[in-house]
Structures are given as C-alpha cells and as structure tokens.
Design an enzyme around this catalytic site. Sequence first.
Site, PDB file in Angstrom:
ATOM      1  N   CYS A  37       9.324 -73.716   7.532  1.00  0.00           N
ATOM      2  CA  CYS A  37       8.175 -74.488   7.995  1.00  0.00           C
ATOM      3  C   CYS A  37       8.472 -75.977   8.093  1.00  0.00           C
ATOM      4  O   CYS A  37       7.651 -76.740   8.560  1.00  0.00           O
ATOM      5  CB  CYS A  37       7.000 -74.268   7.046  1.00  0.00           C
ATOM      6  SG  CYS A  37       7.451 -74.494   5.337  1.00  0.00           S
ATOM      7  N   CYS A 107       6.497 -71.136  -0.112  1.00  0.00           N
ATOM      8  CA  CYS A 107       6.044 -72.401  -0.721  1.00  0.00           C
ATOM      9  C   CYS A 107       6.242 -72.367  -2.236  1.00  0.00           C
ATOM     10  O   CYS A 107       6.640 -73.362  -2.848  1.00  0.00           O
ATOM     11  CB  CYS A 107       4.567 -72.657  -0.426  1.00  0.00           C
ATOM     12  SG  CYS A 107       4.200 -72.808   1.324  1.00  0.00           S
TER      13      CYS A 107
END
Lengths: 138, 239
Positions: A37, A107
Amino acid sequence: MSYSDKVIDHYNNPRNVGSMDKKDADVGTGLVGAPECGDVMKLQIKVNPQTNIIEDAKFKTFGCGSAIASSSLATEWVKGKTVDQALEIKNTEIVKELALPPVKIHCSVLAEDAIRAAIGDWKKKQEATKPAAVQAAQ
Amino acid sequence: MPGEATSSCWSCGTMRAVHFCSSCGKVQPPVPVDYFTFFGFPRKLNLDTSALEKEFYALSRRLHPDVFGQADTRERSWSLEQSSMLNDAYRTLKDPIKRTEYLLRLEGVELEEQSKQATEKARATGELKKQVVPPDLLEEVFELNMHLEELRIQKKLGEDDPALLEEIGKAKLSLEEKYEALFNELKTEWNNWDKSVDNGTADGTNDDRRRILDKMLDVLNRRNYVRNLVRDVNEALEN
C-alpha cells in the site's frame, strides 16, 4: 469496508505521535514500509539502560487508518514493557484488538516489524557503546 | 497454429485446437488453462505484443457471440465464456506489469504471505527481518511525506513556500528516475526468466527460477512503492 470503532478512535486520537532524537544512545528507531500500500511507519522507543524497560515510545505513520491505528496501539503496548517483553508482541494480537479485516493484516505485520526494527536498532547501539565494558568483563 | 491441445472435439470426435476443432471448426467448451496457454504462447515474459494483438482480434471475430446467434445453446454459451476469457487474457498479457504479476501468481508467489512468514520467522529466531523496501528508499519516502504534510498544511493556511515546492519537485524527479530504472531492472529479470524456460528442467533450474521470481517480486514491490508516492506528490501539488 468499514473501520472498527477502535481503529477510528486511534485514527482520530493517535497516541504518542512525534519523534525522538535518533542519535540518542537510549533511543531505538524502526523505519519500515509496506509495498502493498505504500505505507511508511516510523516507531521509536526510549529504553532505560539499567532496567531495559521501554519508558517512552513515539510514532509517525503515513498510511491508511489501519496502519496509523496499528502503530498507535503498538506504542501504547510497548510502553512500560521490557525490551524482551515487547519482542513478544504478535501482529495477530494487534489484528484482534483492532478487529482488522484480512485485507489490512499487513498493517499489523508492519507494526510488529516496526517494534522489532526499533529494538534491533537500540540493541545495535548498546553493543556499539559498550565494547569497553564487555571487553573488561571478559 | 498456436494452441494445439490433445482432446477431441465434442462434435466430430477428432483432435481439436483449444478454441475450435481443427477438423470441423466447431467452437469448443473453455478448458481451465492459464492465459499464456490460452493464446498458445510459452510461459515467457518477453512477449510479442503485435502477435498477441493479431491473435486476439482473430479470435475475437471467430468467438464473437453474434456469430453463434443460430448455433445451439451449448455453443452459444461456450462462445460467450471463451470470449470473456479471451478479453481477460488479452488485457492481462498485453500490459507488461500485469503480465509479470500474473506469472508470479501462476508460479505461486504471494507477496503478503511472504511478508507475514518473514515476520513470523523473525519472531521465532530473533533475527532481524529483511525489509522489502531498502532503508535508504524508506528514508527518502519518509522525508518526502513529511514535506508533503507540510505542503498540505501550508495550502490550508493559504501560505506559499517556494523552497518547499522546489524540494518536493526535486524529490519527485528523483522518484520518476527510479521508476524508470526499476522497469529496466524488471526487464533484465524477464530475460533471465525466459532463458530458464528455454533451459527446461535442467539441474538447479528450480532454485534458479525461484530466485528470479523473488527478484521480480522485489522489483515490483519497490516499483509500486515509488508509483504510489509519485501519485501522492502529484495529488498534493494539484490540490
């Protein structure tokens, strides 16, 4: 996809945002990135060299809400822990706490990497500053 | 003629090509093949895109559902399925990055899985995980993001700092150069991959291939990173 309340809370009120002097011998800095990302995460810890307890932690993350929440939570969790205890934090615990969906698991992986990288940096500094003491002990 | 397969035509019983029977010319039910095989190409990354395009248009015409208006239900639905696969295959293969990503998936390389496994290994062994994104690039990215944040705040306040804009402009140029260089790096790995395909199953080929695939993944990762960043810079400059 909607964020969980906990993610939104950390996103709106991130804990421990900021930075420390990365040249300080007691400060460890972890800088990591997720190519999935494009997120980049900096996490810093300040360790008491006598007790090995992490007395302070700061972060700065450029990325999505989940990345910010994961690193914010990571700083909360490492504070007050010893370095060895902090190394036991698993990304899956972050996933659980923040109720991250599968697409955002990276994440939490990033946050764990950041903790490890910060501790690794601190350890390296410790070894570099204490060669005389180590040699004297041998 | 590319794509000769070894099953028999449902209609006349003789051997057929992938899409049409080579003997009676009837459309065939789609078989679960990869996109390279669909077009009858070897699994190589240097691909003759003009040959791909020619093949695509030729097959498009022959498989078009309109051609099968009078055909039986089976053939009509096969032509539809084949057409849809044809479009997906063409879109994927003609784009160099999509083609590479597709090959990596075909070869079982999963980026996210790899990163997770590496973290688990670091946890188990206490060794430091090797970051996908090299440290100096990360530093640059972090620095640039700080500048961008500053720029956004300034814009909100209606302020203007030429020095900051110049700094960001320079960083953007450097990133664009990196982006170009990474594509060339990727092409080098394409050549290595294609060579290993030509070599077939010689000794040590599997290790070689794994290494090449990992390298391609690494280049793509860095490239994505740089691409996202250039996009963020452009957004910040425009708004």
